[in-house]
Each structure stands twice: as structure tokens, then as C-alpha cells.
Design a protein around this motif. Structure first.
Motif: not given
Length: 350
Positions: A245-246, A254-256, A299-300, A317-320
Motif C-alpha cells: 500500500q502506498p 529524494g526517493r519519493e 517499506a522503510d 528507482p522505477l518508472a513506467v
């Protein structure tokens, strides 16, 4: 002889003379030419030792090793010559030192009486005086030829050590701090190579992943990575992809934007001794290493909450992309794998 004189003699010499023969001078003690000849001989041994050390270094570069090695007398030329010259270098230093002691250093008998465990100040001063006398009698200060040739031969012995350390393998360069991940590279399942869509993952699910490049071919239609190189790169780039869950995620500053709809990606390599980890407890968001029970809170930011691991799990780091598949936006921003060297990491909790 009076009793007082007898007592003084016994205190000065408590043990009777065992009958040592009279000291006979050596040729080098009475003949200056013999002394100079002996000095040149000793220096020659030290000089030959230095030449053997240089020959060791030359042998390392001259003779071929590997699938078609150079051969001498049925043996590998490199190993044979390197072993021979290094052995001779050490042997010649030993021979030169022995000849120096036998022919040029003082050879008079010295008597030293035992004393209590704690020496008096007078005894300490006497010991230091004896050491200074020994240094003087060795002639090292007034025989620069011997001193310099000895120092040269001994210092050159560091060269074989450097060469043998270098022969352990090529320097790693940046291989310890980088992987094949790069911006735009898709995250795929590690067995099938299937790209991953965010909507295909359920909350609480864990997927073992790797970069799509391992399933791609180069311009000539050949696999980009094969054999040992493939295994090495796979071991470094292995990842786990989890969804939660977000609202449960607590990213560092910086990791948001490092996740996608609660989907995060971490290195699969434990930061303790490098075991692969994927024991996932979806309710607590904890990842457990089966080797030594290091536990990480995904989660942390992959923070260590139990066990011997000293560093959090590196996060990818991820994206779509335009087709809706998960991609990396960069390589890992820190080295993956065991903490075998010190790191200056600015990340919180590092």
C-alpha cells in the motif's frame, strides 16, 4: 692473594674459565687486502641477489602462460624461472650475510651473566652500550659498499611481491560499484523474461526480477551476455519487486518518486555476505535473509531491523515506459552486495 682480592675476582668472574683456546686473528683482521677482498665478495653476493630479483621480474613479463605456455625442460618456463630466481635472490642474501659475519664482523667471545628479571638502570645502559658496540664492530657504518648493496638487494625484494599481488587478477575498476542497469531498461521476470506491468502485480506480491538486457540480442543476433560474463552480471543485477500500500511506504528525502503505485525494487543480494534473499512477509513488509537471518524493512527504504547486516538494501528507482511496463530510471545509486569495504554513504540510515 688476600681474601678481599679473591672475593673481588669471584664476583667479577663467578664461573671459572672453561678452557677456551686463545683467540686467533683471521686473515681479514691482520691483512687489509684480505679485508677489502672479503668486503667485495660480500657486496658481490648482495649485488647478484639484486640481479636475480630483476631477473624474476623480467621472467614474469617475458614467458607466456595460459593455453600455450613457454616450456623449459618440460616445465612451465614462467614458474620455473620465477621460482629459481627468487630462490637464488634470497639464498645470495643469506650467503652474503654469513660471509660478512664470518670474515668481517668481530669474532671475540662475549660473556653475559644472567640477572634478575627486572634490569637495573646500569644494566640497561650497559646493554645499550653493547648494542652500539655491536653496530660499530659490524662495520656497517664504515663499510658503505656492503651497507648499500645489502639495502639495495633487500629493497628490490619488494618488486616480486608487487608482481605476485598484481598477478592475482585484473583490477576491478568500477565493476564493484556498477551493474548493467541503466535508464529505460525494463524490469522482467527472472525465468521467463516477461516484462512487468504495474497492474499485473497484487498488493503483497513479490516478483524476482532482472534487467531485460539478458534476454536481448546484439546487432548481429548474438546474445549480449554469455557464459561466465552472463552469470557475473546476473548475480550483480538480480532484484526483487514488491507491491504494498502506498500509504505504508516511508521514503527518504529524494526517493519519493522511486516507486510506482506502491511498487518498489531492491537488490536481491544481502548486504551481509551476499546471499540471495526473497523470503517476504507481506503483512510486516519485512524481507528475511535465509543465511544469517538479517531482516530488512522494505517499506522503510530496505533498512536493517535485525541481524548482522550493517547496511540497508540498495534500491533501484522505477518508472513506467510508454507501453506501461516497469523500467529503471538509472543504475543503483550505491554499490550492491556485501559490505566488504568502507562506504561513505550520505543516505539516511546508511
Amino acid at each position: 692473594m688476600s681474601d678481599q682480592h679473591e672475593l673481588a675476582r669471584v664476583e667479577a668472574d663467578p664461573i671459572a674459565d672453561p678452557g677456551l683456546p686463545a683467540h686467533l686473528p683471521r686473515p681479514t683482521d691482520v691483512d687489509e687486502r684480505a679485508e677489502k677482498r672479503a668486503e667485495r665478495q660480500v657486496s658481490l653476493f648482495f649485488g647478484l641477489s639484486a640481479l636475480c630479483t630483476l631477473a624474476f621480474c623480467v621472467s614474469y613479463f617475458v614467458f607466456q602462460v595460459g593455453d600455450e605456455p613457454d616450456v623449459i625442460l618440460g616445465f612451465g618456463a614462467s614458474n620455473l624461472t620465477m621460482g629459481l630466481f627468487l630462490g637464488l635472490a634470497l639464498l645470495l642474501i643469506g650467503i652474503g650475510t654469513i660471509q660478512w659475519a664470518r670474515k668481517l664482523m668481530a669474532d671475540t667471545e662475549i660473556v653475559e651473566y644472567r640477572h634478575a628479571a627486572s634490569s637495573s638502570d646500569e644494566d640497561k645502559e650497559e646493554t645499550l652500550a653493547a648494542l652500539r658496540l655491536g653496530t660499530e664492530e659490524s662495520g656497517i657504518a664504515r663499510r658503505p659498499l656492503i651497507r648499500n648493496s645489502l639495502l639495495g638487494s633487500v629493497l628490490l625484494l619488494g618488486a616480486p611481491a608487487v608482481i605476485m599481488l598484481r598477478d592475482l587478477g585484473p583490477l576491478p575498476g568500477d565493476k564493484l560499484t556498477t551493474t548493467v542497469w541503466k535508464r529505460g531498461m525494463r524490469v522482467v521476470q527472472d525465468v521467463s523474461g516477461t516484462p512487468i506491468r504495474p497492474q499485473d502485480m497484487e498488493v503483497g506480491q513479490l516478483v524476482n526480477g532482472e534487467p531485460a538486457v539478458f534476454f536481448e540480442d546484439d546487432e548481429e543476433g548474438e546474445p549480449k551476455y554469455e557464459g561466465i560474463e552472463l552469470q557475473v552480471e546476473k548475480a550483480k543485477a538480480a532484484v526483487i519487486v514488491v507491491r504494498m500500500q502506498p500509504d505504508d511506504i516511508k521514503p527518504w528525502p529524494g526517493r519519493e518518486n522511486w516507486g510506482v503505485d506502491g511498487i518498489l525494487c531492491y537488490s536481491k543480494i544481502c548486504t551481509h555476505v551476499g546471499c540471495p534473499i526473497s523470503l517476504w512477509e507481506q503483512q510486516t513488509h519485512h524481507l528475511l535473509c535465509p543465511c544469517h537471518q538479517s531482516t530488512f524493512d522494505l517499506a522503510d527504504n530496505g533498512k536493517v531491523i535485525f541481524g548482522p547486516a550493517a547496511r540497508h538494501l540498495p534500491q533501484l528507482p522505477l518508472a513506467v515506459d510508454g507501453e506501461g511496463y516497469l523500467i529503471a530510471t538509472s543504475d543503483f545509486t550505491e554499490a550492491v552486495g556485501p559490505s566488504f569495504w568502507e562506504r561513505n554513504n550520505d543516505e539516511p540510515g546508511a
